[in-house]
Design a protein around this motif. Structure first.
Motif, PDB file in Angstrom:
ATOM      1  N   HIS A   1       0.818  -1.220   0.000  1.00 15.51           N
ATOM      2  CA  HIS A   1       0.000   0.000   0.000  1.00 15.51           C
ATOM      3  C   HIS A   1       0.848   1.264   0.000  1.00 15.51           C
ATOM      4  O   HIS A   1       0.449   2.280  -0.525  1.00 15.51           O
ATOM      5  CB  HIS A   1      -0.906  -0.020   1.225  1.00 15.51           C
ATOM      6  CG  HIS A   1      -0.120  -0.018   2.512  1.00 15.51           C
ATOM      7  ND1 HIS A   1       0.733  -1.041   2.850  1.00 15.51           N
ATOM      8  CD2 HIS A   1      -0.027   0.910   3.496  1.00 15.51           C
ATOM      9  CE1 HIS A   1       1.305  -0.757   4.009  1.00 15.51           C
ATOM     10  NE2 HIS A   1       0.867   0.423   4.414  1.00 15.51           N
ATOM     11  N   ARG A   2       2.017   1.202   0.646  1.00 12.66           N
ATOM     12  CA  ARG A   2       2.871   2.398   0.739  1.00 12.66           C
ATOM     13  C   ARG A   2       3.861   2.367  -0.424  1.00 12.66           C
ATOM     14  O   ARG A   2       5.059   2.231  -0.254  1.00 12.66           O
ATOM     15  CB  ARG A   2       3.588   2.402   2.099  1.00 12.66           C
ATOM     16  CG  ARG A   2       4.016   3.793   2.567  1.00 12.66           C
ATOM     17  CD  ARG A   2       4.529   3.778   3.998  1.00 12.66           C
ATOM     18  NE  ARG A   2       3.511   3.471   4.992  1.00 12.66           N
ATOM     19  CZ  ARG A   2       2.519   4.294   5.348  1.00 12.66           C
ATOM     20  NH1 ARG A   2       2.414   5.485   4.798  1.00 12.66           N
ATOM     21  NH2 ARG A   2       1.629   3.921   6.250  1.00 12.66           N
ATOM     22  N   CYS A   3       3.347   2.462  -1.615  1.00  8.61           N
ATOM     23  CA  CYS A   3       4.133   2.074  -2.790  1.00  8.61           C
ATOM     24  C   CYS A   3       4.673   3.226  -3.621  1.00  8.61           C
ATOM     25  O   CYS A   3       5.474   3.004  -4.519  1.00  8.61           O
ATOM     26  CB  CYS A   3       3.282   1.165  -3.689  1.00  8.61           C
ATOM     27  SG  CYS A   3       1.744   1.943  -4.212  1.00  8.61           S
TER      28      CYS A   3
ATOM     29  N   ASN B   1      -0.194  -4.209  -4.447  1.00  9.25           N
ATOM     30  CA  ASN B   1      -1.606  -4.467  -4.148  1.00  9.25           C
ATOM     31  C   ASN B   1      -1.912  -3.986  -2.736  1.00  9.25           C
ATOM     32  O   ASN B   1      -0.998  -3.758  -1.945  1.00  9.25           O
ATOM     33  CB  ASN B   1      -1.925  -5.960  -4.317  1.00  9.25           C
ATOM     34  CG  ASN B   1      -3.419  -6.203  -4.508  1.00  9.25           C
ATOM     35  OD1 ASN B   1      -4.179  -5.277  -4.804  1.00  9.25           O
ATOM     36  ND2 ASN B   1      -3.853  -7.437  -4.335  1.00  9.25           N
ATOM     37  N   GLY B   2      -3.179  -3.843  -2.413  1.00  6.99           N
ATOM     38  CA  GLY B   2      -3.579  -3.199  -1.176  1.00  6.99           C
ATOM     39  C   GLY B   2      -3.970  -4.133  -0.047  1.00  6.99           C
ATOM     40  O   GLY B   2      -4.500  -3.684   0.959  1.00  6.99           O
ATOM     41  N   VAL B   3      -3.713  -5.432  -0.192  1.00  5.73           N
ATOM     42  CA  VAL B   3      -4.065  -6.385   0.865  1.00  5.73           C
ATOM     43  C   VAL B   3      -2.774  -6.772   1.589  1.00  5.73           C
ATOM     44  O   VAL B   3      -1.871  -7.345   0.986  1.00  5.73           O
ATOM     45  CB  VAL B   3      -4.731  -7.647   0.284  1.00  5.73           C
ATOM     46  CG1 VAL B   3      -5.128  -8.599   1.396  1.00  5.73           C
ATOM     47  CG2 VAL B   3      -5.931  -7.274  -0.568  1.00  5.73           C
ATOM     48  N   GLN B   4      -2.719  -6.444   2.860  1.00  7.48           N
ATOM     49  CA  GLN B   4      -1.455  -6.679   3.582  1.00  7.48           C
ATOM     50  C   GLN B   4      -1.028  -8.146   3.518  1.00  7.48           C
ATOM     51  O   GLN B   4      -1.780  -9.040   3.889  1.00  7.48           O
ATOM     52  CB  GLN B   4      -1.585  -6.260   5.046  1.00  7.48           C
ATOM     53  CG  GLN B   4      -1.860  -4.783   5.237  1.00  7.48           C
ATOM     54  CD  GLN B   4      -0.930  -3.913   4.443  1.00  7.48           C
ATOM     55  OE1 GLN B   4       0.271  -4.176   4.345  1.00  7.48           O
ATOM     56  NE2 GLN B   4      -1.469  -2.886   3.825  1.00  7.48           N
ATOM     57  N   GLY B   5       0.191  -8.352   3.074  1.00  7.98           N
ATOM     58  CA  GLY B   5       0.797  -9.680   3.102  1.00  7.98           C
ATOM     59  C   GLY B   5       0.433 -10.565   1.928  1.00  7.98           C
ATOM     60  O   GLY B   5       1.163 -11.498   1.599  1.00  7.98           O
TER      61      GLY B   5
ATOM     62  N   LEU C   1       7.641  -5.310   2.709  1.00 10.17           N
ATOM     63  CA  LEU C   1       6.517  -5.469   3.631  1.00 10.17           C
ATOM     64  C   LEU C   1       6.769  -4.704   4.920  1.00 10.17           C
ATOM     65  O   LEU C   1       7.914  -4.481   5.291  1.00 10.17           O
ATOM     66  CB  LEU C   1       6.198  -6.942   3.916  1.00 10.17           C
ATOM     67  CG  LEU C   1       7.229  -7.875   4.525  1.00 10.17           C
ATOM     68  CD1 LEU C   1       6.522  -9.045   5.183  1.00 10.17           C
ATOM     69  CD2 LEU C   1       8.179  -8.410   3.477  1.00 10.17           C
ATOM     70  N   GLY C   2       5.682  -4.290   5.567  1.00  7.31           N
ATOM     71  CA  GLY C   2       5.804  -3.493   6.783  1.00  7.31           C
ATOM     72  C   GLY C   2       5.773  -4.346   8.035  1.00  7.31           C
ATOM     73  O   GLY C   2       5.436  -5.537   7.989  1.00  7.31           O
ATOM     74  N   ASP C   3       6.106  -3.719   9.168  1.00  6.21           N
ATOM     75  CA  ASP C   3       6.108  -4.435  10.450  1.00  6.21           C
ATOM     76  C   ASP C   3       4.720  -4.983  10.780  1.00  6.21           C
ATOM     77  O   ASP C   3       4.581  -6.116  11.238  1.00  6.21           O
ATOM     78  CB  ASP C   3       6.580  -3.504  11.576  1.00  6.21           C
ATOM     79  CG  ASP C   3       5.863  -2.158  11.549  1.00  6.21           C
ATOM     80  OD1 ASP C   3       6.172  -1.345  10.668  1.00  6.21           O
ATOM     81  OD2 ASP C   3       4.971  -1.941  12.395  1.00  6.21           O
ATOM     82  N   GLY C   4       3.688  -4.195  10.513  1.00  5.59           N
ATOM     83  CA  GLY C   4       2.335  -4.644  10.841  1.00  5.59           C
ATOM     84  C   GLY C   4       1.930  -5.864  10.040  1.00  5.59           C
ATOM     85  O   GLY C   4       1.179  -6.729  10.524  1.00  5.59           O
TER      86      GLY C   4
HETATM   87  C1  LIG Z   1      -5.334  -7.539   5.030  1.00  9.41           C
HETATM   88  C2  LIG Z   1      -5.402  -6.110   5.378  1.00  9.41           C
HETATM   89  N1  LIG Z   1      -5.830  -5.736   6.599  1.00  9.41           N
HETATM   90  C3  LIG Z   1      -5.906  -4.422   6.920  1.00  9.41           C
HETATM   91  C4  LIG Z   1      -5.571  -3.459   6.010  1.00  9.41           C
HETATM   92  C5  LIG Z   1      -5.698  -1.968   6.352  1.00  9.41           C
HETATM   93  N2  LIG Z   1      -4.329  -1.397   6.482  1.00  9.41           N
HETATM   94  C6  LIG Z   1      -3.734  -0.759   5.460  1.00  9.41           C
HETATM   95  S1  LIG Z   1      -2.160  -0.337   5.814  1.00  9.41           S
HETATM   96  C7  LIG Z   1      -2.277  -0.979   7.357  1.00  9.41           C
HETATM   97  C8  LIG Z   1      -1.084  -0.920   8.267  1.00  9.41           C
HETATM   98  C9  LIG Z   1       0.062  -1.649   7.695  1.00  9.41           C
HETATM   99  O1  LIG Z   1       1.130  -1.544   8.564  1.00  9.41           O
HETATM  100  P1  LIG Z   1       2.581  -1.966   8.135  1.00  9.41           P
HETATM  101  O2  LIG Z   1       2.600  -3.298   7.552  1.00  9.41           O
HETATM  102  O3  LIG Z   1       3.463  -1.729   9.325  1.00  9.41           O
HETATM  103  O4  LIG Z   1       2.961  -0.941   6.975  1.00  9.41           O
HETATM  104  P2  LIG Z   1       3.065   0.624   7.071  1.00  9.41           P
HETATM  105  O5  LIG Z   1       1.715   1.190   6.855  1.00  9.41           O
HETATM  106  O6  LIG Z   1       3.587   0.966   8.389  1.00  9.41           O
HETATM  107  O7  LIG Z   1       3.976   0.994   5.978  1.00  9.41           O
HETATM  108  C10 LIG Z   1      -3.532  -1.511   7.588  1.00  9.41           C
HETATM  109  C11 LIG Z   1      -3.975  -2.133   8.849  1.00  9.41           C
HETATM  110  C12 LIG Z   1      -5.156  -3.901   4.739  1.00  9.41           C
HETATM  111  N3  LIG Z   1      -4.846  -3.039   3.767  1.00  9.41           N
HETATM  112  N4  LIG Z   1      -5.043  -5.217   4.454  1.00  9.41           N
END
Ligand SMILES: Cc1ncc(C[n+]2csc(CCOP(=O)(O)OP(=O)(O)O)c2C)c(N)n1
Ligand SMILES: [Mg+2]
Lengths: 349, 311
Positions: free
Chosen positions: B74-76, B119-123, B149-152
């Motif tokens: 998402h932070r692309c 893409n916008g789905v984490q992981g 990939l991010g910490d979250g």
């Molecule tokens: C599967 C999923 N759950 C929730 C979200 C909503 N969401 C978008 S960014 C984000 C935080 C992601 O954190 P991190 O991986 O640390 O990346 P950062 O934003 O810090 O770069 C969340 C919860 C999502 N996009 N995908």
């Protein structure tokens, strides 16, 4: 004739032979085991390095296959039981099905992505496997833009359908194999003593890049049908048994329409049949509420208006699938149910 | 547009340093322009800016060859621009214009250009990146794939399926974890048990960990890891402890203002790296980039919206 299982196994072998970009991923695929339902038996020995047995990671290896497809391979994924498609649902719906449309917006042909991925999976009950190994879950994937869903049946050439899908699709494609079909004999539609078949390969509806046929079946020598019965997969087998008994035991003549393309929905052959009969019964092994049959009835009503005189659905009860034989048999639609329904629909007006 | 293969061999250190500054400043000004103009209603949806993390994308992606592959999240925007993506096309994508990277279908989080995918789905894209890396390996290419990939996102189960498969099948991929210590509003301490490098150790994926915002530290570390990925055809990880300067998306920062001010003081990749450039050189680069970004914005703004007829 070969069984449906043989036919699918042969198709996989041909795909591996004909296109070196093809590879197969899934759980417990290696010989001598050859997969939980043996559809890949003999393939890992014959094609070393191209049949990859995976960890129990449905989302993970489906994702891997999506990446492989994006980068020019033609992977085939086996999900051991269709019930476990839910674990890969995010990969299928939010990734595979989106990429072509989402990424290709304004791109010239040469810069577009394609995603030639076939996900095969055995579905369905009647084997006593209980609530998490017996379901017919494809309804949750039907109507997903960008995802093609096919269901082979014992008619014609189920292997050819799989081979075409693997070699020619450019979209992700779900290939739903009912477990009871595996041991069914493939029916040669060109020489049947009991039935007359017609096959529709036309492209009147959205197509996945190759023909997914619809079969039309009548009892040989029967008078014009008064009802159209539609079903896919193994349910089409049961519908055909019902069709024969309706003719011989009740002198009720129905036309059976068996699509192999479920999504996008191919309506043309069915609508043509309904113009002849005005009565529709849609039979499915999935649960009744908000399912495939509901869509078929809605579309038929939209297209035919008052020319559709009667329409009903027959489907599984809206319950999980019980393991106990008699309970499971009650929950899933049977030949008797189909006959009963057809009689009610043809006698009451 | 993409950097040359033999970065070190072909350029002087001074040239490289200038190039890196330009790449980071470009991202900085792009993102600031996005945030400045968002309230005007020119963009659709939302955005996740890369402010503060510029050294990560630039330090890693400067090593990528034309045939190599990048998977982002998402932070692309920063990843995309560092990969060589066009600022006008990215502005246009955020504005829903026909000239956008994906013709306005994707918006901020869903990009594809050449060998860059987000893409916008984490992981979710992590196993896909592993599959892409394996496909390149099967083709016999010595190409590396990078996945950010991010910490979250370390909370997503599919990430661990992907790590297991990457190690098991020796995928030539570099996982770049950008630990900016926060996921949306959730601090890493509330989301993550155990260590990040231990996660990679569990799968026997060698990992390097850096706590820096200095692109000149990230650059050689990433270069060495990518070379291992290519020559040994095996996975590696780079864990970058970093800081997000801006809100998660827009106006949704829950951290105290002093914390951010302190981070901007001590951990700004641009300030850290600017010290290596002469004031004249820095000024010249900044003026050029400023002009490029403003023109890109104006052009995108003037571009027509995507046509419904093309849907
Ligand atoms: C599967 C999923 N759950 C929730 C979200 C909503 N969401 C978008 S960014 C984000 C935080 C992601 O954190 P991190 O991986 O640390 O990346 P950062 O934003 O810090 O770069 C969340 C919860 C999502 N996009 N995908
Ligand atoms: Mg974070």
């Amino acid at each position: 004739m070969p069984t449906v299982l043989d036919s699918l196994n042969t198709a996989l072998r041909q795909a591996l032979t004909q296109d070196e970009r093809v590879l197969i991923l899934g759980e417990d695929l290696l010989d001598p085991y050859g997969g939980a339902f043996k559809v890949t038996r003999g393939l890992s020995d014959a094609f070393p390095g191209r049949v990859l047995t995976t960890p129990i990671s449905e989302a993970g290896f489906t994702g891997l296959a999506i990446g492989m497809a994006l980068r020019g391979l033609r992977p085939v994924v086996e999900i051991m039981f269709g019930d476990f498609l839910t674990l890969a649902a995010d990969q299928i719906i939010n990734h595979a099905a989106k990429f072509r449309w989402m990424y290709n917006g304004n791109k010239p042909e040469t810069e577009r992505v394609s995603l030639p991925l076939v996900i095969r999976t055995p579905m369905g009950g009647r084997r006593g496997y209980g609530p998490t190994h017996s379901q017919t879950l494809e309804k949750h994937f039907l109507g997903t833009p960008g995802l093609v869903v096919l269901a082979p049946c014992a008619l014609g050439d189920p292997g050819q359908l799989l081979l075409d899908a693997i070699l020619f699709t450019n979209d992700p494609l779900l290939f739903v194999e009912n477990k009871l079909l595996y041991l069914a004999q493939v029916q040669d539609i060109t020489q049947s003593d009991d039935f007359e078949f017609r096959i529709h390969n036309d492209r009147t509806d959205a197509e996945p890049g190759f023909a997914a046929p619809t079969y039309l079946c009548r009892v040989r020598g029967a008078p014009p049908p008064t009802l159209t019965l539609t079903a896919y997969g193994y349910m089409a087998e049961l519908a055909q048994q019902a069709q024969r008994r309706l003719a011989y035991e009740h002198e009720v003549f129905v036309e059976l329409v068996v699509p192999t393309g479920l999504s996008p929905c191919k309506m043309h052959p069915l609508l043509a049949s309904l113009e002849r009969t005005g009565r529709l019964l849609a039979v499915e092994e999935g649960t009744r509420n908000l399912g495939w049959g509901a869509e078929i009835l809605a579309r038929s009503a939209e297209a035919l208006g008052a020319r559709l005189k009667r329409a009903r659905r027959l489907a599984a009860h809206d319950l999980p699938i019980p393991a106990s034989g008699p309970l499971e048999a009650h929950v899933l639609p049977s030949v008797e149910n189909i006959i009963q329904c057809c009689l009610e629909m043809t006698q009451s007006d | 547009m993409l950097p040359q293969k033999n970065l070190w061999a072909m350029k002087t250190m001074q040239q490289i340093e200038a190039e890196l500054y330009r790449a980071m400043f470009r991202i900085r000004r792009f993102e600031e322009t996005v945030l400045d103009n968002f309230p005007k209603g020119v963009f659709f949806g939302t955005t996740h800016t890369y402010l503060g993390q510029e050294a990560n994308a630039v330090g890693v992606l400067h090593h990528m060859n034309q045939d190599e592959v990048v998977f982002s999240n998402h932070r692309c925007h920063g990843h995309f621009l560092a990969y060589g993506g066009d600022a006008r096309a990215l502005f246009a994508e955020l504005m829903g214009k026909a000239s956008g990277v994906c013709g306005g279908r994707g918006g901020s989080q869903h990009l594809h250009w050449r060998n860059f995918y987000s893409n916008g789905v984490q992981g979710g894209i992590v196993p896909i990146a592993v599959g892409a890396a394996l496909a390149e390996k099967r083709k016999g290419a010595r190409a590396a794939t990078v996945a950010f990939l991010g910490d979250g996102t370390l909370g997503e189960g599919v990430v661990y399926e992907a790590l297991n498969l990457a190690a098991l099948w020796q995928a030539p991929i570099l996982f770049v974890v950008e630990n900016n210590h926060i996921a949306q509003t959730t601090p890493v301490e509330l989301a993550l048990a155990g260590g990040i490098s231990a996660r990679f150790a569990a799968f026997d994926i060698p990992a390097r960990e850096l706590d820096t915002s200095d692109v000149m530290e990230i650059l050689p570390a990433a270069g060495a890891l990518l070379e291992q990925v290519r020559t040994q055809s095996a996975p590696r990880a780079l864990i970058l402890h970093t800081w997000r300067f801006g809100p998660h998306s827009k106006g949704d920062d829950t951290r105290p203002a002093e914390t951010i001010a302190r981070l901007r003081q001590s951990r700004d990749p641009l300030t850290l790296h600017a010290a290596r450039l002469s004031p004249a050189e820095k000024e010249a680069i900044e003026a050029q980039v400023e002009d490029e970004i403003q023109r890109a914005y104006q052009q995108a703004f003037a571009d027509p919206y995507s046509s419904i007829a093309d849907l």
